[in-house]
Design a protein around this motif. Structure first.
Motif, PDB file in Angstrom:
ATOM      1  N   GLN A  92     -18.659 -50.526 -29.604  1.00 29.75           N
ATOM      2  CA  GLN A  92     -20.048 -50.798 -29.970  1.00 29.75           C
ATOM      3  C   GLN A  92     -20.371 -50.212 -31.341  1.00 29.75           C
ATOM      4  OE1 GLN A  92     -22.846 -49.509 -27.008  1.00 29.75           O
ATOM      5  NE2 GLN A  92     -24.626 -50.178 -28.180  1.00 29.75           N
ATOM      6  N   PRO A  94     -18.692 -49.329 -34.808  1.00 26.39           N
ATOM      7  CA  PRO A  94     -17.440 -49.550 -35.536  1.00 26.39           C
ATOM      8  C   PRO A  94     -16.867 -48.293 -36.180  1.00 26.39           C
ATOM      9  CG  PRO A  94     -19.317 -50.501 -36.733  1.00 26.39           C
ATOM     10  CD  PRO A  94     -19.815 -50.113 -35.365  1.00 26.39           C
ATOM     11  N   LYS A 151     -18.759 -52.894 -41.875  1.00 22.37           N
ATOM     12  CA  LYS A 151     -17.887 -52.041 -41.061  1.00 22.37           C
ATOM     13  C   LYS A 151     -17.505 -52.745 -39.767  1.00 22.37           C
ATOM     14  CE  LYS A 151     -19.630 -47.553 -42.672  1.00 22.37           C
ATOM     15  NZ  LYS A 151     -20.446 -46.368 -42.298  1.00 22.37           N
ATOM     16  N   ARG A 152     -18.478 -53.420 -39.162  1.00 20.74           N
ATOM     17  CA  ARG A 152     -18.206 -54.135 -37.913  1.00 20.74           C
ATOM     18  C   ARG A 152     -17.187 -55.242 -38.144  1.00 20.74           C
ATOM     19  NH1 ARG A 152     -20.278 -53.816 -33.224  1.00 20.74           N
ATOM     20  NH2 ARG A 152     -21.906 -52.421 -33.987  1.00 20.74           N
ATOM     21  N   PRO A 172     -20.679 -57.060 -30.414  1.00 24.98           N
ATOM     22  CA  PRO A 172     -19.984 -57.304 -31.683  1.00 24.98           C
ATOM     23  C   PRO A 172     -20.866 -57.800 -32.815  1.00 24.98           C
ATOM     24  CG  PRO A 172     -19.583 -59.110 -30.173  1.00 24.98           C
ATOM     25  CD  PRO A 172     -20.307 -58.052 -29.390  1.00 24.98           C
TER      26      PRO A 172
END
Length: 286
Positions: A92, A94, A151-152, A172
């Motif tokens: 959840q 990143p 980042k994700r 996500p």
């Protein structure tokens, strides 16, 4: 090969005053090749459930089978490396997955850990990055200098680089703008349809569940409340009201129209179908 939980329970801080039963006697079978949404209120046990899939958490009771690997509370698991290659988990947050000095090294870490040479791993990183909507100019940047959404994307790229059979995605699209979220969901659908990945999606976004998923699992108070097809699940929005989760816009519109005297069927799950039904009903009363 399906994923099966059999009587799985997980208790945090067992044997202490802070003991907390996060999962309780979970029996659940998830079909291979589907996109399955896992939903529920915050604290219901969703993240605890999916972290069992690659043995980041181990059951304190029961057993599960994932990609041919059996994990039981009765014995310490062995040879988890292959399981963790086959089951890719995107956290959840990143930041939990980013630790290298450059984006390229972060994405290449997984392939190298599973036997790729430095050159092969770098080539994989360059090939994967465009899949998540980032160009090669990001390869040498520090992941810690990126925005939350970037980042994700890098964290997801790092999982895709390992080419797992099962993608487990915990919220996500959090931190992504609407276009970025749509692009990411379309990527997961592509991974499922074209590359035959089983996708498990922990989410609060019911629009994504309705549009992209095949099945829905509802977790409540550490137990499985229901497991249905998306079509059957959205026929009755009462469970969403009980969970205090906002239904998709088309469901809200359907219910609002019915409250004003329309008799619209509960299997109308697209705006096109709903508009056609409204037009037909109006015409019938002319």
């Amino acid at each position: 090969m399906s994923i099966a939980f059999r009587g799985v329970a997980h208790t945090y801080n067992s044997g202490t005053p802070f003991s907390y039963a996060a999962l309780k006697n979970v029996d659940l079978t998830l079909e291979e090749g589907k996109i399955t949404a896992i939903i529920g209120e915050t604290g219901s046990g969703k993240s605890t459930l999916v972290q069992h899939l690659n043995a980041l958490l181990l059951p304190t009771q029961g057993e599960l089978e994932v990609c041919g690997k059996r994990i039981s509370a009765k014995e310490k698991p062995k040879n988890l490396k292959e399981l963790r290659k086959n089951v890719g988990l995107v956290f959840q947050f990143p930041e939990y997955q980013l630790f290298e000095e450059s984006v390229e090294k972060d994405i290449a870490f997984g392939p190298k850990n599973f036997g790729a040479s430095s050159e092969e791993a770098s080539a994989i990183a360059k090939r994967i990055l465009p899949y998540v909507g980032l160009g090669e100019e990001y390869l040498q940047r520090s992941p810690f200098e990126l925005s939350g959404g970037q980042k994700r994307r890098v964290a997801i790229a790092g999982i895709l680089a390992m080419d797992p059979n099962v993608l487990v995605l915990d919220e996500p699209t959090a931190g992504l703008d609407p276009q970025g979220a749509r692009e990411m969901m379309e990527l997961f659908v592509r991974m499922n349809r074209e590359f035959h990945k089983t996708v498990l999606l922990v989410t609060h976004d019911m629009e994504h569940v309705l549009r992209y998923c095949d099945d829905v699992v509802v977790v409540k108070d550490g137990s499985i409340c229901t497991h249905q097809s998306v079509t059957d699940f959205f026929k009755d929005p009462s469970i969403l009201k009980e969970l205090r989760i906002t239904p998709p816009a088309v469901i809200r519109l359907r219910e609002a129209l019915n409250a004003r005297g329309f008799s619209l069927a509960d299997d109308l799950l697209s705006i096109e179908a709903l508009a056609a039904a409204v037009a037909s009903e109006v015409k019938g009363h002319e």
